[in-house]
Design an enzyme around this catalytic site. Structure first.
Site, PDB file in Angstrom:
ATOM      1  N   HIS A   9       0.872  -1.183   0.000  1.00 27.62           N
ATOM      2  CA  HIS A   9       0.000   0.000   0.000  1.00 27.62           C
ATOM      3  C   HIS A   9       0.902   1.223   0.000  1.00 27.62           C
ATOM      4  CE1 HIS A   9      -3.787   2.109   1.843  1.00 27.62           C
ATOM      5  NE2 HIS A   9      -3.138   2.897   0.988  1.00 27.62           N
ATOM      6  N   HIS A  11       1.576   4.773  -2.541  1.00 29.06           N
ATOM      7  CA  HIS A  11       1.244   5.597  -3.713  1.00 29.06           C
ATOM      8  C   HIS A  11       2.522   6.276  -4.190  1.00 29.06           C
ATOM      9  CE1 HIS A  11      -3.160   5.405  -2.802  1.00 29.06           C
ATOM     10  NE2 HIS A  11      -2.700   5.233  -1.567  1.00 29.06           N
ATOM     11  N   HIS A 189      -9.267   0.835  -1.691  1.00 29.33           N
ATOM     12  CA  HIS A 189      -9.307   1.511  -0.396  1.00 29.33           C
ATOM     13  C   HIS A 189     -10.750   1.412   0.108  1.00 29.33           C
ATOM     14  CE1 HIS A 189      -5.517   3.201  -1.631  1.00 29.33           C
ATOM     15  NE2 HIS A 189      -5.440   4.042  -0.637  1.00 29.33           N
ATOM     16  N   GLU A 192     -11.276   3.481   5.416  1.00 30.19           N
ATOM     17  CA  GLU A 192     -10.254   4.408   5.948  1.00 30.19           C
ATOM     18  C   GLU A 192     -11.029   5.499   6.702  1.00 30.19           C
ATOM     19  OE1 GLU A 192      -8.125   6.595   2.898  1.00 30.19           O
ATOM     20  OE2 GLU A 192      -6.548   7.251   4.287  1.00 30.19           O
ATOM     21  N   ASP A 270       1.792   4.002   2.703  1.00 27.72           N
ATOM     22  CA  ASP A 270       0.770   4.860   2.082  1.00 27.72           C
ATOM     23  C   ASP A 270       1.401   6.016   1.288  1.00 27.72           C
ATOM     24  OD1 ASP A 270      -1.826   5.451   1.384  1.00 27.72           O
ATOM     25  OD2 ASP A 270      -2.446   6.206   3.335  1.00 27.72           O
ATOM     26  N   ASP A 271       1.702   7.123   1.966  1.00 33.21           N
ATOM     27  CA  ASP A 271       2.311   8.300   1.323  1.00 33.21           C
ATOM     28  C   ASP A 271       3.458   8.775   2.220  1.00 33.21           C
ATOM     29  OD1 ASP A 271       0.198   8.891  -0.909  1.00 33.21           O
ATOM     30  OD2 ASP A 271      -0.953   8.565   0.925  1.00 33.21           O
TER      31      ASP A 271
END
Ligand code: ADE
Ligand code: ZN
Length: 333
Positions: A9, A11, A189, A192, A270-271
């Site tokens: 996961h 990005h 997703h 969340e 994630d980021d």
């Protein structure tokens, strides 16, 4: 030895560090609203998912060329090698680039070149997943998906991301059916910020093989039981959840509860350029704040490998490396 893990996961556009954003802006002659690194850094205070996405979509405008995509993919892999990542299933947002007039072939060609170079240099294997925006009409996703398939672009699967509340998975039922019919892996997703019902829709209507985030499943006991029974992977992102305020503090994060309830959870970044760290920082945070044992850390790593789209041989070899790590840590399996 670093704990070997699969990053499922992540990005690509969320790996753009502030320094790289300003350098690429200068190089590509893109005007951003922030005059300096200091001003840019002041923007990294988020109140929810949307407040982060607004910044994320503004900053990714600095990516223009095949070389830019190659460079940031390789930079992510270099950093992740140091964090113990041995396999990555990388997300990118095709709509974010296509709407700015960048050819899909340039985006995918650049990312694939970076992934290939990363495998040669660091031994990190990979898959590539195109995530569609849930805030955009499903027709836009379908059009891009048809192009990806018709032109034979090298994409292994699709996902669903961006603003969650108000955009239930049911809107994308046809898109996911088309992807599955064309042999693509499917993830989404869900849960969340959105309710447990969105997780149920992603399972029943999109027929996904993994749920990204999924932490709100804990509000629905029957759903938890189902997820446990089906060993459905949930790719949880602890630092992201704290920074986007879906949980208050790391000490309140439900990861340990999820493990204790027998859910197939793994952790991911994630980021990472936006949320305070890469996979190693996520592990450090949950070790420190939730007191995860060595064997719980190994379980998270093994879950990440089991939940990947690697073939059985790839999974066995990485799982054996986790056992080596456990032995080196002086623990029984
Ligand atoms: N796009 C990038 N990061 C995301 C996240 N955490 N949730 C939804 N969409 C995203
Ligand atoms: Zn995400």
């Amino acid at each position: 030895m670093k704990l070997p893990v699969a990053e499922l996961h992540i990005h690509l556009e969320g790996t753009l560090e502030p320094e790289a954003i300003l350098r690429l802006a200068e190089q590509n002659d893109i005007k951003l609203p922030w005059p300096s690194l200091e001003h840019l850094r002041e923007q990294y205070e988020f109140s929810n998912l949307q407040s982060f996405l607004d910044l994320f979509y503004t900053n990714l405008a600095v990516l223009r060329t095949r070389a830019d995509f190659h460079e940031i993919t390789l930079a992510y892999l270099r950093r992740s090698d140091a964090a113990g990542v041995r396999h990555v299933e990388l997300f990118f947002d095709p709509q974010a680039h296509q709407e700015r007039g960048i050819e899909l072939g340039e985006v995918i060609g650049g990312i694939r070149a970076g992934l290939k170079e990363g495998e040669e240099r660091f031994g990190i294997t990979h898959k590539l997943i195109a995530c569609f925006w849930r805030h955009a009409p499903a027709e836009s996703a379908m059009e891009i998906l048809r192009t990806l398939v018709a032109e034979g672009h090298d994409v292994d699967g699709i996902g669903l991301d961006s603003s969650e509340l108000g955009y239930p998975p049911i809107l994308f039922q046809d898109v996911f059916a088309y992807a599955r019919a064309n042999g693509m892996h499917v993830v989404a997703h869900a849960g969340e910020e959105g309710p447990p019902e969105y997780i149920i829709q992603a399972l029943d209507l999109l027929k996904v093989k993994r749920i990204d985030h999924g932490i709100r499943c804990l509000e629905d006991d029957a759903l938890v039981q189902r997820l446990v029974k089906e060993r459905m992977p949930l790719t949880v992102c602890p630092l992201s959840n704290v920074r986007l305020r879906t949980v208050n503090t790391m000490a309140d994060h439900p990861l340990k509860t999820m493990l204790d309830r027998g859910l197939n959870v793994s952790i991911h970044s994630d980021d990472p350029a936006y949320f305070g760290g890469y996979l190693d920082a996520n592990f450090e945070a949950v070790k420190r704040e939730l007191g995860l044992s060595t064997s719980e850390q190994a379980t998270l790593a093994k879950n990440s490998i089991e939940s990947s789209f690697l073939d059985e041989a790839g999974k066995s070899s990485l799982t054996a490396q986790v056992d080596e790590w456990l032995a080196a840590e002086g623990q029984d399996r």
